[in-house]
Design an enzyme around this catalytic site. Structure first.
Site, PDB file in Angstrom:
ATOM      1  N   GLU A  60     -20.379 -27.502  -5.656  1.00 25.57           N
ATOM      2  CA  GLU A  60     -19.346 -28.283  -6.335  1.00 25.57           C
ATOM      3  C   GLU A  60     -19.588 -28.345  -7.838  1.00 25.57           C
ATOM      4  O   GLU A  60     -18.653 -28.260  -8.635  1.00 25.57           O
ATOM      5  CB  GLU A  60     -19.238 -29.687  -5.750  1.00 25.57           C
ATOM      6  CG  GLU A  60     -18.665 -29.735  -4.327  1.00 25.57           C
ATOM      7  CD  GLU A  60     -17.291 -29.090  -4.218  1.00 25.57           C
ATOM      8  OE1 GLU A  60     -16.579 -28.989  -5.232  1.00 25.57           O
ATOM      9  OE2 GLU A  60     -16.922 -28.671  -3.109  1.00 25.57           O
ATOM     10  N   TYR A 143     -13.517 -36.348  -8.405  1.00 26.44           N
ATOM     11  CA  TYR A 143     -13.327 -35.198  -7.522  1.00 26.44           C
ATOM     12  C   TYR A 143     -14.599 -34.847  -6.759  1.00 26.44           C
ATOM     13  O   TYR A 143     -14.592 -34.701  -5.534  1.00 26.44           O
ATOM     14  CB  TYR A 143     -12.840 -33.964  -8.293  1.00 26.44           C
ATOM     15  CG  TYR A 143     -13.093 -32.722  -7.474  1.00 26.44           C
ATOM     16  CD1 TYR A 143     -12.280 -32.431  -6.382  1.00 26.44           C
ATOM     17  CD2 TYR A 143     -14.216 -31.920  -7.697  1.00 26.44           C
ATOM     18  CE1 TYR A 143     -12.547 -31.351  -5.563  1.00 26.44           C
ATOM     19  CE2 TYR A 143     -14.493 -30.839  -6.882  1.00 26.44           C
ATOM     20  CZ  TYR A 143     -13.652 -30.550  -5.823  1.00 26.44           C
ATOM     21  OH  TYR A 143     -13.947 -29.508  -4.997  1.00 26.44           O
ATOM     22  N   ASP A 161      -8.389 -31.897  -6.486  1.00 22.72           N
ATOM     23  CA  ASP A 161      -8.758 -30.943  -7.529  1.00 22.72           C
ATOM     24  C   ASP A 161      -7.464 -30.307  -8.050  1.00 22.72           C
ATOM     25  O   ASP A 161      -6.369 -30.671  -7.650  1.00 22.72           O
ATOM     26  CB  ASP A 161      -9.716 -29.883  -6.985  1.00 22.72           C
ATOM     27  CG  ASP A 161      -8.983 -28.864  -6.151  1.00 22.72           C
ATOM     28  OD1 ASP A 161      -7.993 -29.258  -5.485  1.00 22.72           O
ATOM     29  OD2 ASP A 161      -9.352 -27.683  -6.162  1.00 22.72           O
TER      30      ASP A 161
END
Length: 320
Positions: A60, A143, A161
């Site tokens: 991520e 996010y 996102d």
DNA sequence: TAAGCGTGGGC
DNA sequence: TGCCCAAGCTT
């Protein structure tokens, strides 16, 4: 063929569909998108069980503003070298910056190292499952916290996102692009569309992201391949072009950002401390060059060793 | 809230 | 060829 209702006056005034619109949309969108994902999900390393929460977190961070194709090789190197947060925390932050390579936005490497340190020191070396605890980690925003909680731990969160925001903007709201900044209306829509069941919600998050990444792309969307083409509000409205303030662009050429990149590249590729002259060689204009170097030092990406000698940091940056 | 922050690929 | 864009975060 059932379809999502026309945008209402109330929707226009709030910048998005109301809860009832969203609930109807959910009934139409869930099954086709989840089925599509079943058939079309990419086999990405961070989606495999062996990735674990730490692998998900590493991915991520790397995927923030960076395409999958460029992340893949660096992700493999990182997780092989640092299979746990404690392993990363045990090495100097400069090693994280070096191993970041040319992924871009190297402050992410520093923040991932700082997050690993925090996980090691205050969470017993285990990536926390709690959304608030994730959000408190360096480099973890709205996010990323939702993504890790959802993808690594199967929790129910609205994961928003750029892909998800674009899919919802088109399919539900009927516009080509979402606003520059996430709005309250978007959050309401995302929550209203979230499946009730925890496991399904986590899968929905991944599915909507994947649809945005592979089909409902920013430019030249592949609508013919879209599982919800028949329900897409934007398509049903005739695919009207974006109407509103220009989407925020990114300037780069000639900026401090470009100079920082060149300076840091020299330090990454060196095995030890670097003399000033090696840094001076990458940019002619001395004022901007000095400002860029100062900025890197202030950010903790570069450490002064002695007069006119610099290296990647051996110690964490002092909080500012 | 808006600007700053890297890098490279695709059209 | 330039411009747009890519699983954002921080201040």
């Amino acid at each position: 063929m059932p379809r999502i209702p026309e945008t209402t006056d109330a929707a226009r005034s709030t910048g998005g569909p109301n809860a009832a619109d969203a609930a109807r949309a959910a009934g139409l969108l869930h099954e086709p998108i989840l089925d599509w994902f079943e058939e079309n999900a990419r086999d990405l390393p961070w989606r495999r069980p062996e990735a674990g929460p730490w692998g998900v977190m590493v991915s991520e961070f790397m995927l923030q503003q960076t395409p999958v194709s460029r992340v893949l090789p660096v992700y493999e190197q990182w997780t092989a070298r640092w299979p746990t947060p404690a392993a990363l925390a045990a090495d100097p932050p400069g090693e994280a910056v070096r191993a970041w390579g040319r992924l871009g936005y190297p402050r992410r490497a520093l923040r991932l190292h700082a997050a690993a340190t925090a996980i090691t020191e205050t969470h017993g070396g285990e990536v926390p499952e709690d959304h608030a605890a994730l959000l408190a980690l360096p480099g973890v925003g709205e996010y990323t916290a939702a993504a890790v909680a959802s993808f690594a731990f199967g929790q129910r969160h609205a994961v928003m996102d750029t892909n998800v925001r674009r899919v919802f903007a088109r399919a539900v709201t009927g516009v080509e692009y979402p606003a520059n900044a996430t709005t309250a209306a978007e959050r309401r829509t995302a929550h209203a569309l979230l499946p009730d069941d925890e496991t399904t919600a986590a899968r929905w998050a991944a599915a909507t992201m994947e649809l945005g990444a592979l089909v409902c792309t920013a430019r030249s969307p592949q609508c013919a391949r879209c599982p919800v083409l028949a329900h897409c509000s934007w398509r049903l409205a005739g695919s009207p072009p974006h109407d509103g303030p220009p989407r925020r662009g990114q300037t780069y050429a000639g900026t401090d950002r470009q100079v920082r990149g060149k300076l840091l590249a020299v330090l990454r590729e060196a095995t030890g401390p670097v003399p000033q002259a090696a840094l001076d060689a990458v940019w002619d204009e001395p004022v901007q060059r000095a400002r860029a170097l100062d900025g890197l030092v202030a950010d903790g990406l570069v450490e002064p060793v002695a007069d006119g000698v610099y290296r990647l940091p051996l110690t964490p940056a002092a909080p500012r």
